[in-house]
Design an enzyme around this catalytic site. Structure first.
Site, PDB file in Angstrom:
ATOM      1  N   ILE A  62       0.881  -1.169   0.000  1.00  0.00           N
ATOM      2  CA  ILE A  62       0.000   0.000   0.000  1.00  0.00           C
ATOM      3  C   ILE A  62       0.921   1.222   0.000  1.00  0.00           C
ATOM      4  O   ILE A  62       1.926   1.241   0.715  1.00  0.00           O
ATOM      5  CB  ILE A  62      -0.899   0.025   1.255  1.00  0.00           C
ATOM      6  CG1 ILE A  62      -1.813  -1.203   1.284  1.00  0.00           C
ATOM      7  CG2 ILE A  62      -1.747   1.284   1.285  1.00  0.00           C
ATOM      8  CD1 ILE A  62      -2.658  -1.278   2.543  1.00  0.00           C
ATOM      9  N   ASP A  63       0.591   2.225  -0.796  1.00  0.00           N
ATOM     10  CA  ASP A  63       1.420   3.430  -0.837  1.00  0.00           C
ATOM     11  C   ASP A  63       1.590   4.024   0.563  1.00  0.00           C
ATOM     12  O   ASP A  63       0.685   3.936   1.402  1.00  0.00           O
ATOM     13  CB  ASP A  63       0.782   4.492  -1.735  1.00  0.00           C
ATOM     14  CG  ASP A  63       0.740   4.065  -3.194  1.00  0.00           C
ATOM     15  OD1 ASP A  63       1.458   3.116  -3.567  1.00  0.00           O
ATOM     16  OD2 ASP A  63      -0.023   4.686  -3.961  1.00  0.00           O
ATOM     17  N   ARG A  64       2.731   4.668   0.781  1.00  0.00           N
ATOM     18  CA  ARG A  64       3.004   5.263   2.100  1.00  0.00           C
ATOM     19  C   ARG A  64       1.876   6.164   2.607  1.00  0.00           C
ATOM     20  O   ARG A  64       1.482   6.058   3.783  1.00  0.00           O
ATOM     21  CB  ARG A  64       4.317   6.056   2.070  1.00  0.00           C
ATOM     22  CG  ARG A  64       4.694   6.607   3.450  1.00  0.00           C
ATOM     23  CD  ARG A  64       5.710   7.733   3.382  1.00  0.00           C
ATOM     24  NE  ARG A  64       7.002   7.277   2.912  1.00  0.00           N
ATOM     25  CZ  ARG A  64       8.056   8.083   2.794  1.00  0.00           C
ATOM     26  NH1 ARG A  64       7.948   9.373   3.091  1.00  0.00           N
ATOM     27  NH2 ARG A  64       9.204   7.608   2.367  1.00  0.00           N
TER      28      ARG A  64
END
Length: 230
Positions: A62-64
């Protein structure tokens, strides 16, 4: 600057073969340099008082700046099994989002040809095929519309780099806080209004369907309207 994060992300469910956490926005999945990561924090959690380094496999990412369900494997066999489900698109995902603007229809399907811009760490979306571009597809439903922003439920049907972010921006509906894709400034850095709400997969051992649900971030201005009206 020190980052004040909990000792480890909240564990939503744990078995002998895998665990699911509710990843906070702003936290890396993998360990990179000295930035806090789910990988390091969960390894420390699994290690506990033992000296032996635990096995931890990253099933997906999952993106930061995104929060929500993240699945991790505690056995190599579980990692292989779960990776195969993701590769064969047998895993169902549901995201919640708040975007600037309102999509053209109450519900619909977005199709774009996506290219990754490695240099600038962003994606580009096109309505026509391009050399090297991969087709990205998602379904959305408008949950609430207040005129200048809207709350969406999103079901990505492919798993491409920054897919939800760039596809929504391409129809004039960038996510709140997502300045990289033209969204309004958020209330804190490294955080956008995108939450991985639900993840459904088959348990590698029991072969039964599992659905993991992650609560929205607490005390977060980006999500206050959703909590009150969603």
């Amino acid at each position: 600057m020190k980052h004040h994060k909990p000792e480890h992300p909240p564990v939503v469910k744990e078995t002998k073969h895998w665990l699911a956490v509710n990843k906070p926005a702003g936290l890396n999945v993998e360990q990179l340099w000295d930035y806090p990561s789910v990988e390091t924090q969960v390894k420390n959690y699994l290690k506990g008082a033992h000296s032996r380094e635990p096995y931890l496999g990253i099933v997906h990412r999952i993106d930061r700046p995104v929060s929500g369900v993240l699945l991790l494997a505690k056995r190599k066999s579980a990692l292989r099994h779960l990776n195969q489900q993701f590769a064969e698109r047998k895993v169902q995902k549901v995201y919640w989002a708040i975007c600037s603007g309102v999509p053209p229809k109450q519900e619909g399907t977005l199709l774009h040809y996506l290219l990754k811009d490695q240099k600038n760490k962003r994606a580009e979306a096109f309505t026509e095929p391009r050399k090297g571009a991969i087709l990205g597809k998602l379904e959305y439903r408008v949950v609430k519309n207040n005129g200048d922003s809207s709350q969406l439920e999103i079901r990505p049907l492919s798993g491409k780099f920054h897919q939800i972010r760039v596809q929504l921006a391409s129809i004039g509906c960038p996510l709140l806080g997502d300045e990289k894709y033209g969204g309004p400034t958020g209330n804190q850095p490294n955080e956008i209004a995108l939450h991985a709400r639900e993840l459904s997969f088959v348990d590698p051992l029991s072969e039964q369907k599992e659905t993991i649900i992650a609560d929205l971030p607490v005390n977060n201005k980006l999500w206050e309207a959703w909590k009150e009206n969603g």
